[in-house]
Design a protein around this motif. Sequence first.
Motif, PDB file in Angstrom:
ATOM      1  N   ASP B  26       0.832  -1.210   0.000  1.00 28.80           N
ATOM      2  CA  ASP B  26       0.000   0.000   0.000  1.00 28.80           C
ATOM      3  C   ASP B  26       0.865   1.258   0.000  1.00 28.80           C
ATOM      4  O   ASP B  26       0.523   2.254  -0.638  1.00 28.80           O
ATOM      5  CB  ASP B  26      -0.943  -0.007   1.213  1.00 28.80           C
ATOM      6  N   ASN B  27       1.989   1.208   0.711  1.00 29.46           N
ATOM      7  CA  ASN B  27       2.928   2.334   0.716  1.00 29.46           C
ATOM      8  C   ASN B  27       3.458   2.623  -0.683  1.00 29.46           C
ATOM      9  O   ASN B  27       3.574   3.774  -1.096  1.00 29.46           O
ATOM     10  CB  ASN B  27       4.133   2.009   1.604  1.00 29.46           C
ATOM     11  N   ILE B  28       3.785   1.563  -1.391  1.00 27.34           N
ATOM     12  CA  ILE B  28       4.279   1.714  -2.769  1.00 27.34           C
ATOM     13  C   ILE B  28       3.171   2.309  -3.634  1.00 27.34           C
ATOM     14  O   ILE B  28       3.399   3.234  -4.409  1.00 27.34           O
ATOM     15  CB  ILE B  28       4.763   0.354  -3.321  1.00 27.34           C
ATOM     16  N   LYS B  29       1.949   1.789  -3.457  1.00 27.31           N
ATOM     17  CA  LYS B  29       0.799   2.284  -4.230  1.00 27.31           C
ATOM     18  C   LYS B  29       0.509   3.745  -3.948  1.00 27.31           C
ATOM     19  O   LYS B  29       0.080   4.476  -4.832  1.00 27.31           O
ATOM     20  CB  LYS B  29      -0.451   1.474  -3.865  1.00 27.31           C
ATOM     21  N   ARG B  30       0.723   4.158  -2.710  1.00 28.27           N
ATOM     22  CA  ARG B  30       0.440   5.540  -2.346  1.00 28.27           C
ATOM     23  C   ARG B  30       1.351   6.493  -3.125  1.00 28.27           C
ATOM     24  O   ARG B  30       0.948   7.567  -3.526  1.00 28.27           O
ATOM     25  CB  ARG B  30       0.627   5.726  -0.829  1.00 28.27           C
ATOM     26  N   ARG B  31       2.593   6.056  -3.338  1.00 25.27           N
ATOM     27  CA  ARG B  31       3.546   6.886  -4.075  1.00 25.27           C
ATOM     28  C   ARG B  31       3.312   6.822  -5.570  1.00 25.27           C
ATOM     29  O   ARG B  31       3.510   7.768  -6.298  1.00 25.27           O
ATOM     30  CB  ARG B  31       4.978   6.417  -3.790  1.00 25.27           C
ATOM     31  N   LYS B  32       2.932   5.640  -6.034  1.00 23.20           N
ATOM     32  CA  LYS B  32       2.779   5.434  -7.478  1.00 23.20           C
ATOM     33  C   LYS B  32       1.660   4.435  -7.659  1.00 23.20           C
ATOM     34  O   LYS B  32       1.811   3.260  -7.343  1.00 23.20           O
ATOM     35  CB  LYS B  32       4.082   4.881  -8.067  1.00 23.20           C
ATOM     36  N   LYS B  33       0.538   4.917  -8.145  1.00 21.82           N
ATOM     37  CA  LYS B  33      -0.645   4.080  -8.213  1.00 21.82           C
ATOM     38  C   LYS B  33      -0.435   2.878  -9.141  1.00 21.82           C
ATOM     39  O   LYS B  33      -0.919   1.787  -8.897  1.00 21.82           O
ATOM     40  CB  LYS B  33      -1.812   4.935  -8.736  1.00 21.82           C
ATOM     41  N   ASN B  34       0.312   3.111 -10.197  1.00 21.80           N
ATOM     42  CA  ASN B  34       0.479   2.085 -11.223  1.00 21.80           C
ATOM     43  C   ASN B  34       1.883   1.536 -11.271  1.00 21.80           C
ATOM     44  O   ASN B  34       2.729   2.058 -11.983  1.00 21.80           O
ATOM     45  CB  ASN B  34       0.169   2.673 -12.596  1.00 21.80           C
ATOM     46  N   PHE B  35       2.127   0.486 -10.538  1.00 18.84           N
ATOM     47  CA  PHE B  35       3.482  -0.059 -10.579  1.00 18.84           C
ATOM     48  C   PHE B  35       3.621  -1.199 -11.570  1.00 18.84           C
ATOM     49  O   PHE B  35       4.717  -1.668 -11.807  1.00 18.84           O
ATOM     50  CB  PHE B  35       3.975  -0.441  -9.180  1.00 18.84           C
ATOM     51  N   GLY B  36       2.529  -1.650 -12.158  1.00 18.26           N
ATOM     52  CA  GLY B  36       2.615  -2.732 -13.146  1.00 18.26           C
ATOM     53  C   GLY B  36       2.635  -4.077 -12.477  1.00 18.26           C
ATOM     54  O   GLY B  36       1.598  -4.650 -12.185  1.00 18.26           O
ATOM     55  N   GLY B  37       3.840  -4.575 -12.216  1.00 16.50           N
ATOM     56  CA  GLY B  37       3.951  -5.879 -11.560  1.00 16.50           C
ATOM     57  C   GLY B  37       4.871  -5.798 -10.364  1.00 16.50           C
ATOM     58  O   GLY B  37       5.834  -5.034 -10.366  1.00 16.50           O
ATOM     59  N   LEU B  38       4.569  -6.587  -9.362  1.00 17.69           N
ATOM     60  CA  LEU B  38       5.368  -6.596  -8.138  1.00 17.69           C
ATOM     61  C   LEU B  38       5.788  -8.025  -7.820  1.00 17.69           C
ATOM     62  O   LEU B  38       4.935  -8.904  -7.660  1.00 17.69           O
ATOM     63  CB  LEU B  38       4.550  -6.008  -6.990  1.00 17.69           C
TER      64      LEU B  38
END
Lengths: 158, 158, 82, 82
Positions: B26-38
């Motif tokens: 969620d922290n990653i999403k907060r910075r960048k909504k679209n990360f593609g794949g994790l």
Amino acid sequence: MAKEKIFCNLSISVQELDFDIQYEIDNIKRRKKNFGGLASFLGQVRDSAENDKTLLFLELEHYPDMTEKEITSICNDALGKWELHDIRVIHRVGKLIPGDNIVLVLATSSHREEAFKAVEFIMDFLKSRVPIWKKEHYENNSSWVKSKKSDEELLSRW
Amino acid sequence: MAKEKIFCNLSISVQELDFDIQYEIDNIKRRKKNFGGLASFLGQVRDSAENDKTLLFLELEHYPDMTEKEITSICNDALGKWELHDIRVIHRVGKLIPGDNIVLVLATSSHREEAFKAVEFIMDFLKSRVPIWKKEHYENNSSWVKSKKSDEELLSRW
Amino acid sequence: MKILYFAWLREKIGVSFEEKEIKAVTVIGLIEELVLLDEKYSIAFSDLSFIRVAVDQKLIQDFKTSIKDAKEIAFFPPMTGG
Amino acid sequence: MKILYFAWLREKIGVSFEEKEIKAVTVIGLIEELVLLDEKYSIAFSDLSFIRVAVDQKLIQDFKTSIKDAKEIAFFPPMTGG
């Protein structure tokens, strides 16, 4: 190393609902406290940057009677190749907007290499062997996502 | 494909506290909504089945002034090799019991292969290049975990 | 110079760090100097294939590495993180 | 026999499934039979390199696969899951 046959827990869901990774991991832990290592892949709906159009939503169509069967068959192939404790696959269908989760693959193993390989294997086959199709919807038009030759070619490595 | 330089968010923690994967995502999403794949790897304390002894706890010692520096250097090497949006590494130290989380590595990328490779690369180097040592404590004795030749050999693949 | 020890090296030497005036100008020179001081060092450093070294918090591969300007030398066994 | 269509094949044919009495005994025979029925089929099946087929929910690679005992044939474009 002697390959001992391990009971593996396999769980597959094709659903419209979202999912929570921590919940899925806790489920695995509840069944088996010590899974060793867990590799995972989480796929999201990306903004399609094509032609500067803004993706409104993605529609995922599938072949309900066949989708889970195909995913199960892929996971069973993975179980034949690597020593795994658990496999969990969730694939969403229906309408999804950019940033939404699409797919989750979890695999646990005592050997981290085997867990990684299993997740990559399952993802590769989900891309081009499971009856799911994506349609991109923009402001004024929509189009079916084309399959990528590179995705098909990746299968040859297994 | 032209390699565009992407700003990558790198976050490293060496801590006694536990962590929550969904919170980190969620922290990653907060910075960048679209990360593609994790892609991710989660490592746990396993029961050591050696000699039928029951592992009471594991003690992780580290070199505080150096640990984060070394992990940062490994992650920067990964950034030089693959197009990544985010890297998150959490390594726990101190006393841990079987089933506890030890390590989490997350990497996001628009290309799933690159995310997988980055996580595997970071895990391989965490195993034998970061100044952390494990001691196993049993009922009547304790012993330092020996480094594995196979872990050292894995590094040659990168 | 500050000398640090970790894991079983720390246990064998009996301290996690010590400050020492040393004459040696290389890592291997420092080990030889320590070994002459006390038996605990000769026990700890009896097999150098199990010894890893960081000079000012950087891993070094070559025991002939200079420590002339170094502030902190750390000795430890092969790492077992992850 | 039940014939199913998915994605753009479904859109081109105009239905997601249909029940048909068919004479063909192979997949390719079925396609040829359909193409004679209506132009929408000849448009949908104009390039077979974009057509994937499942017979009774099993992917088949060879269009000469028998459908004699089949209950359900599905036609669809290359898959784009994951």
